[in-house]
Design an enzyme around this catalytic site. Structure first.
Site: not given
Length: 166
Positions: A37, A107
């Protein structure tokens, strides 16, 4: 109280592209694809209903954002893919990222390794230096719960908030 965070979840074909680029990963503690995620904001222990109401207000009327995953990089002890998308940081700040002490850096965590052995991730950053996923429209933000479980945390979508597709 569950630990909460908000995130964008990559579509299945993007997860498959990452897995294909990794091949047979070894040498690090790899996050399984079902936990991949892009965190927007971390809230810590919180009440789901209260946070959902707060997040819903913050995200109301916000447009969908285009994102893609790119080359690998590292934080101490973490191998991750960078995230491109000019509207991602404003979305993260709307979701509460600005309240955190460190600057927001989008990220997707791939793996962890001992901080005292940064060279372990070197071959993976080289291998993924040219990785680029397709662009995709992130049309919803997930309010996630994180629970301790054997083998690592278990994430669950507590609520999903649609972004305006324009």
């Amino acid at each position: 109280m569950p630990v909460l965070f908000s995130a964008l979840l990559p579509p299945d074909d993007v997860r498959e592209a990452i897995a294909g680029a990794l091949g047979e990963p070894d040498g690090l503690r790899w996050e399984p694809p079902e936990r991949w995620h892009i965190t927007l904001a971390y809230y810590g222990p919180d009440d789901v209903e209260t946070r959902a109401a707060w997040l819903g207000e913050r995200l109301a009327g916000r447009p969908a954002v285009d994102v893609r995953l790119e080359k690998a990089a590292t934080f101490p002890g973490v191998l991750w893919l960078t995230v491109a998308g000019p509207e991602l940081t404003p979305l993260a700040h709307a979701a509460g990222a600005g309240a955190e002490p460190r600057p927001y850096r989008a990220h997707l965590t791939l793996a962890r390794f001992p901080r005292e052995e940064p060279g372990l991730a070197g071959r993976w950053t080289r291998r993924l230096a040219n990785f680029t996923s397709r662009w995709w429209p992130a049309t919803e933000v997930a309010l996630m719960t994180s629970e301790r479980a054997p083998g690592g945390p278990r994430y669950r979508v507590a609520r999903a908030f649609a972004l305006d597709r324009g």
